[in-house]
Design a protein around this motif. Sequence first.
Motif, PDB file in Angstrom:
ATOM      1  N   PRO A   1      -3.964   0.394 -11.695  1.00  0.00           N
ATOM      2  CA  PRO A   1      -2.947  -0.142 -12.602  1.00  0.00           C
ATOM      3  C   PRO A   1      -3.019  -1.662 -12.759  1.00  0.00           C
ATOM      4  O   PRO A   1      -2.737  -2.187 -13.834  1.00  0.00           O
ATOM      5  CB  PRO A   1      -1.624   0.285 -11.960  1.00  0.00           C
TER       6      PRO A   1
ATOM      7  N   THR B   1      -5.915  -2.296 -15.137  1.00  0.00           N
ATOM      8  CA  THR B   1      -5.460  -1.896 -16.470  1.00  0.00           C
ATOM      9  C   THR B   1      -4.516  -2.944 -17.045  1.00  0.00           C
ATOM     10  O   THR B   1      -4.638  -3.330 -18.215  1.00  0.00           O
ATOM     11  CB  THR B   1      -4.773  -0.518 -16.411  1.00  0.00           C
TER      12      THR B   1
ATOM     13  N   SER C   1       6.920  -0.823  -9.517  1.00  0.00           N
ATOM     14  CA  SER C   1       6.076  -0.185  -8.505  1.00  0.00           C
ATOM     15  C   SER C   1       5.974  -1.065  -7.264  1.00  0.00           C
ATOM     16  O   SER C   1       6.098  -0.585  -6.133  1.00  0.00           O
ATOM     17  CB  SER C   1       4.689   0.088  -9.087  1.00  0.00           C
TER      18      SER C   1
ATOM     19  N   ASP D   1       3.505   5.264 -15.080  1.00  0.00           N
ATOM     20  CA  ASP D   1       2.163   5.313 -15.666  1.00  0.00           C
ATOM     21  C   ASP D   1       2.202   5.568 -17.171  1.00  0.00           C
ATOM     22  O   ASP D   1       1.456   4.951 -17.932  1.00  0.00           O
ATOM     23  CB  ASP D   1       1.321   6.395 -14.987  1.00  0.00           C
TER      24      ASP D   1
ATOM     25  N   LYS E   1       6.317   7.923 -10.488  1.00  0.00           N
ATOM     26  CA  LYS E   1       4.966   7.405 -10.706  1.00  0.00           C
ATOM     27  C   LYS E   1       4.475   7.786 -12.103  1.00  0.00           C
ATOM     28  O   LYS E   1       3.899   6.962 -12.811  1.00  0.00           O
ATOM     29  CB  LYS E   1       4.012   7.928  -9.638  1.00  0.00           C
TER      30      LYS E   1
END
Length: 191
Positions: A63, A66, A52, A18, A14
């Motif tokens: 996310p 974003t 993901s 990220d 993760k």
Amino acid sequence: MTATTKPQLHPLLKLALDLGPLVLFFAANSRYGIFVATATFMVAVVAALAVSYMLTRALPIMPVVTAIIVLVFGGLTLVLHNDLFIKIKPTIIYALFGAVLVGGLLFNKSLLGVVFDSLFHLTAQGWRKLTWRWAIFFFALAVLNEIVWRNTTTDTWVTFKVFGVIPLTFMFGALQYPLLKKYAAEPVAQE
């Protein structure tokens, strides 16, 4: 794993998903400049979301938001050949996250509690305090981003994004440990 439990990414994976796009943005900028870095960032963000989703069959909201903002402002940066758009993107994201957190609190809903309830078990008061702290932190990052991009070179701003914001965020998160400990609640027992 029960039928109601969502698959979770390993914490290191993760973290890589990220931070990976941002690290690639920094590397591409240092070698090829802001426009290639912006295109690289856009591709990396979409790739991270795809990985993901493939692993969890879910897309976390932050996310996704974003990524949308990265694609819109990155696209404007490339189409208009103006780095202003990629520089104001973090300001918009940070201000948006801060505003969403405060908005949730105005409706007596700690949105951090919704997102992180599986990781931390806090009392209602603990979630409120933690949410306020993160909201203020996001607003401060928005202001800081504005100060940095308006007063430094593009290369300095990109370096700040990787070697300033990331450590500040980790440090701020670590400083929340006493609050997490003070307002810890017993997790609800699974039947």
